[in-house]
Design a protein around this motif. Structure first.
Motif, PDB file in Angstrom:
ATOM      1  N   TYR A  10      -2.530  -3.550  -7.810  1.00 18.12           N
ATOM      2  CA  TYR A  10      -1.936  -2.665  -8.797  1.00 18.12           C
ATOM      3  C   TYR A  10      -2.813  -2.669  -9.938  1.00 18.12           C
ATOM      4  N   LEU A  11      -3.061  -3.806 -10.596  1.00 14.31           N
ATOM      5  CA  LEU A  11      -3.649  -3.757 -12.058  1.00 14.31           C
ATOM      6  C   LEU A  11      -4.835  -3.155 -11.811  1.00 14.31           C
ATOM      7  N   ALA A  12      -5.679  -3.260 -10.737  1.00 11.78           N
ATOM      8  CA  ALA A  12      -7.126  -2.794 -10.442  1.00 11.78           C
ATOM      9  C   ALA A  12      -6.773  -1.246 -10.343  1.00 11.78           C
ATOM     10  N   ILE A  13      -5.952  -0.623 -10.003  1.00 14.21           N
ATOM     11  CA  ILE A  13      -5.418   1.011  -9.955  1.00 14.21           C
ATOM     12  C   ILE A  13      -5.434   1.281 -11.398  1.00 14.21           C
ATOM     13  N   CYS A  14      -4.479   0.292 -12.142  1.00 14.32           N
ATOM     14  CA  CYS A  14      -4.187   0.732 -13.624  1.00 14.32           C
ATOM     15  C   CYS A  14      -5.623   0.801 -14.272  1.00 14.32           C
ATOM     16  N   PHE A  15      -6.435   0.050 -13.967  1.00 14.71           N
ATOM     17  CA  PHE A  15      -7.729  -0.039 -14.859  1.00 14.71           C
ATOM     18  C   PHE A  15      -8.406   1.154 -14.181  1.00 14.71           C
ATOM     19  N   ALA A  16      -8.222   1.373 -13.052  1.00 12.00           N
ATOM     20  CA  ALA A  16      -9.136   2.655 -12.617  1.00 12.00           C
ATOM     21  C   ALA A  16      -8.591   3.959 -13.134  1.00 12.00           C
ATOM     22  N   PHE A  17      -7.269   4.160 -13.502  1.00 10.56           N
ATOM     23  CA  PHE A  17      -6.872   5.091 -14.137  1.00 10.56           C
ATOM     24  C   PHE A  17      -7.528   5.129 -15.507  1.00 10.56           C
ATOM     25  N   VAL A  50       0.946  -1.205   0.069  1.00 14.44           N
ATOM     26  CA  VAL A  50      -0.036   0.062   0.075  1.00 14.44           C
ATOM     27  C   VAL A  50       0.938   1.310   0.082  1.00 14.44           C
ATOM     28  N   LEU A  51       2.117   1.198   0.727  1.00 17.19           N
ATOM     29  CA  LEU A  51       2.944   2.485   0.783  1.00 17.19           C
ATOM     30  C   LEU A  51       3.590   2.502  -0.507  1.00 17.19           C
ATOM     31  N   SER A  52       3.707   1.562  -1.311  1.00 16.45           N
ATOM     32  CA  SER A  52       4.424   1.487  -2.297  1.00 16.45           C
ATOM     33  C   SER A  52       3.697   2.448  -3.574  1.00 16.45           C
ATOM     34  N   LEU A  53       2.509   2.870  -3.326  1.00 11.41           N
ATOM     35  CA  LEU A  53       1.813   3.779  -3.947  1.00 11.41           C
ATOM     36  C   LEU A  53       2.134   5.190  -3.775  1.00 11.41           C
ATOM     37  N   THR A  54       2.971   5.367  -2.648  1.00 15.95           N
ATOM     38  CA  THR A  54       3.284   6.834  -2.605  1.00 15.95           C
ATOM     39  C   THR A  54       4.009   7.442  -3.650  1.00 15.95           C
ATOM     40  N   GLY A  55       4.958   6.807  -4.300  1.00 21.59           N
ATOM     41  CA  GLY A  55       5.489   7.733  -5.379  1.00 21.59           C
ATOM     42  C   GLY A  55       4.649   7.846  -6.602  1.00 21.59           C
ATOM     43  N   SER A  56       3.764   7.021  -6.934  1.00 27.04           N
ATOM     44  CA  SER A  56       2.919   7.174  -7.908  1.00 27.04           C
ATOM     45  C   SER A  56       2.023   8.354  -7.744  1.00 27.04           C
ATOM     46  N   LEU A  57       1.367   8.245  -6.391  1.00 25.41           N
ATOM     47  CA  LEU A  57       0.268   9.200  -5.932  1.00 25.41           C
ATOM     48  C   LEU A  57       0.959  10.580  -5.810  1.00 25.41           C
ATOM     49  N   TYR A  58       2.227  10.585  -5.460  1.00 25.09           N
ATOM     50  CA  TYR A  58       3.142  11.866  -5.194  1.00 25.09           C
ATOM     51  C   TYR A  58       3.169  12.881  -6.661  1.00 25.09           C
ATOM     52  N   MET A  59       3.559  11.665  -7.601  1.00 23.47           N
ATOM     53  CA  MET A  59       3.754  12.348  -8.896  1.00 23.47           C
ATOM     54  C   MET A  59       2.281  12.679  -9.620  1.00 23.47           C
ATOM     55  N   LEU A  60       1.234  12.080  -9.349  1.00 25.32           N
ATOM     56  CA  LEU A  60       0.141  12.207  -9.844  1.00 25.32           C
ATOM     57  C   LEU A  60      -0.602  13.876  -9.250  1.00 25.32           C
ATOM     58  N   GLU A  61      -0.157  13.794  -7.870  1.00 26.15           N
ATOM     59  CA  GLU A  61      -0.700  14.969  -7.379  1.00 26.15           C
ATOM     60  C   GLU A  61       0.240  16.403  -7.701  1.00 26.15           C
ATOM     61  N   SER A  79       2.919   4.725 -15.025  1.00 25.39           N
ATOM     62  CA  SER A  79       4.125   4.041 -15.316  1.00 25.39           C
ATOM     63  C   SER A  79       5.070   3.514 -14.154  1.00 25.39           C
ATOM     64  N   ILE A  80       5.073   4.454 -13.088  1.00 26.56           N
ATOM     65  CA  ILE A  80       5.749   4.058 -11.795  1.00 26.56           C
ATOM     66  C   ILE A  80       4.924   2.830 -11.345  1.00 26.56           C
ATOM     67  N   LEU A  81       3.640   2.852 -11.291  1.00 33.21           N
ATOM     68  CA  LEU A  81       2.683   1.936 -10.636  1.00 33.21           C
ATOM     69  C   LEU A  81       2.873   0.578 -11.552  1.00 33.21           C
ATOM     70  N   THR A  82       3.128   0.547 -12.590  1.00 30.57           N
ATOM     71  CA  THR A  82       3.284  -0.743 -13.612  1.00 30.57           C
ATOM     72  C   THR A  82       4.859  -1.359 -13.085  1.00 30.57           C
ATOM     73  N   GLY A  83       5.616  -0.384 -13.133  1.00 29.16           N
ATOM     74  CA  GLY A  83       6.885  -0.885 -12.702  1.00 29.16           C
ATOM     75  C   GLY A  83       6.973  -1.751 -11.186  1.00 29.16           C
TER      76      GLY A  83
END
Length: 585
Positions: free
Chosen positions: A151-158, A38-49, A283-287
């Motif tokens: 992670y794939l579910a979040i990608c589909f959510a994007f 869950v914390l690994s989403l930090t980088g992706s969400l930070y870049m998104l914001e 991109s970060i999330l997929t990696g």
């Protein structure tokens, strides 16, 4: 063998039970892995914001707040990963501790229950392999893999197109993982077999170094060593090439997939179906989603090796289960009875001793004679409980040997094998059988009974003399006499000596005779295997053997007379004499 408290005795379940004892730690690691993912989403969400909120609004305060929050989350994630790694190390050590006594038990019992064709230390290497894999860097990837759908579910959510791209890449990586397992498993297994054979050859060469050098055999064994090494390296190379090749392919695919996600995101931005932040975040999330698959592929060879080690240990533990607890029996003091005993070598169907029967009372001495290969050593291995009878029974005071626990039986038996082996330590420790509570008085008594006290005190450090590995600091005759003292330690009821005078001089043979008479005088029973008649001076019964069968048994004079008549008239039939045993007192 003193089993660790709580170790189960049911065959095939001991490793599972050892792992089950770590259940709470495994659940903790699973929980930590969930938080880490869950914390690994930090980088992706930070870049998104940053791309979707900070840059359009040009808000420095928002950027500072997001940066502080992201930094704290990254630190918290790092702490969790450190704790997860340490917990895995402790799980590996816990499993090692739980089965450690059983591993030693397997190493000791395996040569007595098998043909000895394998590597005797393989169980030790197997548990080391399991522990190292559990404690290594690859296992966390297996805890992270179940989070791939998250992670794939979040990608589909994007966006569904981003999710489909990530899903396609994940499927390709899973296929690579399956191919890695299928193509490398056989090579890893073969490499393990060649490594075992090479270790066995190295150990045999080390034990027989004098013979190899003196008889110019080292170069020939060197050729065998080279061939085994070449075969081992070839299989290792194949396994590494497969694992490494697919590992590189996985990493390249992951990088390509990240770029593909960037391209798909850019296309969606052009079509005004996504924001710029989604491009970087996805991109970060997929990696991050595919990193565990990549890591698992790279460590798959180690996973296969650990799985094979687990299977081998399970098989050995099932074949050699922990002995059931035995009720304590009184110390034997009256008789040794052998009834229709047949013996074969461990894991062999060839009968080496067939239908041997005799009865000895306390104070008796039996000499067993016969040509080489007649089954004498096989018989005495059964008498001391090292080999299990194929048929028949051996009884001490009416109780069969299998009614005694191994430790209890050993206290009442003294054994001097044909090939003397001493252990690294002092002379006193070897005589005392390394008993931690042995008194010096009992050590001195055993040395005096073996007639070796004066020889020991003449050494620079006396009883504290370090004898080195396999007693290398002593001569062959000295080793044999120390081993005789070890056999006499604790005044055992049954003393079995296999060729005890093979390396003795006249003084040593006289000491041996006195030792045998001493055992008989205190009410013990002595069984001695000998080729030289001087060893039979102190016995009162003799048994002759031929081709694994008892030919004659009785008082020494009667058997000697019978053998003399046989040699004088070879054409006459050889009558087997088996006197009826006297009634036990």
């Amino acid at each position: 063998m003193a089993a660790q408290e709580g170790v189960p005795t049911s065959a095939g379940s001991e490793l599972r039970a050892a792992l089950g004892s770590c259940r709470s730690a495994v659940l903790g690691i699973a929980a930590f892995s969930g938080l880490i993912n869950v914390l690994s989403l930090t980088g992706s969400l930070y870049m998104l914001e940053v791309y979707d909120r900070v840059l359009p609004g040009r808000s420095v305060s928002t950027l500072a707040g997001l940066t502080i929050i992201a930094a704290l989350l990254f630190v918290f994630q790092g702490v969790l990963e450190v704790f997860r790694g340490r917990m895995l190390v402790r799980i590996g050590n816990q499993i090692d501790w739980r089965v450690g006594d059983r591993i030693y038990d397997l190493v000791v019992r395996l040569p007595l229950r098998s043909r000895g064709s394998g590597d005797g230390l393989q169980p030790v290497r197997d548990v080391d392999t399991i522990r190292s894999v559990i404690s290594g860097l690859g296992l966390p990837a297996l805890f992270d893999l179940p989070w791939l759908p998250f992670y794939l579910a979040i990608c589909f959510a994007f966006h569904p197109l981003i999710g489909a791209t990530a899903l396609g890449g994940a499927l390709v990586l899973v296929i690579l993982t399956l191919l890695t397992d299928r193509l490398s498993r056989q090579s890893v297994q073969r490499a393990s077999g060649y490594a075992t054979a090479r270790n066995r050859l190295a150990e045999a060469s080390r034990r027989n170094a004098e013979v190899l050098i003196a008889m110019s055999m080292s170069s020939r064994f060197l050729a065998r060593w080279r061939k085994l090494g070449d075969d081992h390296r070839r299989q290792q190379r194949i396994a590494n090439d497969i694992s490494g090749g697919f590992g590189v392919a996985g990493r390249i695919l992951r990088m390509m997939l990240q770029s593909a996600v960037l391209g798909v995101g850019a296309y969606l931005v052009i079509q005004q179906e996504a924001s710029g932040g989604i491009i970087i975040a996805s991109s970060i999330l997929t990696g991050r989603a595919l990193a565990p698959v990549d890591l698992a592929i790279g460590n798959w060879k180690n996973f296969i090796a650990a799985f094979q080690s687990w299977q081998r240990l399970n098989g050995l533990m099932a074949a050699l289960p922990v002995s059931a607890g035995k009720l304590p029996l009184p110390a034997p003091a009256r008789s040794l009875v052998v009834d229709k005993l047949s013996v074969s070598a461990p894991a062999s169907e060839k009968v080496l001793v067939a239908d041997v029967s005799f009865h000895l009372k306390a104070g008796s001495g039996l000499g067993i004679v016969g040509a080489s290969g007649s089954g004498k050593s096989s018989l005495v291995r059964a008498l001391v409980g090292a080999w299990r009878p194929l048929r028949g029974v051996i009884r001490l005071d009416g109780a069969s040997l299998d009614q005694w626990s191994a430790d209890a039986l050993g206290d009442h038996i003294g054994y001097l094998p044909q090939d003397v082996e001493l252990f690294e330590g002092t002379i006193a420790e070897n005589i005392a059988r390394f008993a931690p509570d042995a008194s010096m008085e009992s050590v001195l008594a055993a040395a005096s009974a073996a007639g070796i006290h004066q020889l020991i005190v003449s050494l620079p450090d006396g009883y504290n003399t370090e004898i080195g590995e396999q007693g290398a600091m002593l001569s062959a005759g000295q080793r044999q006499r120390v081993a005789l003292a070890r056999a006499l330690f604790g005044n055992p009821f049954l003393v079995v000596l296999d060729e005890p005078n093979s390396n003795l001089d006249i003084e040593g043979e006289e000491a041996l005779t006195r030792a045998i008479l001493g055992v008989r005088a205190r009410g013990g029973i002595v069984v001695i295997v000998a080729h030289r008649s001087s060893a039979l001076v102190a016995v009162d019964f003799v048994m002759t053997m031929l081709h694994g069968r008892q030919q004659a048994f009785g008082p020494k004079e009667e058997v000697a007379s019978l053998v003399a008549r046989r040699e004088a008239a070879p054409a006459a039939p050889f009558k087997v004499v088996v006197p009826q045993p006297a009634a036990s007192p």
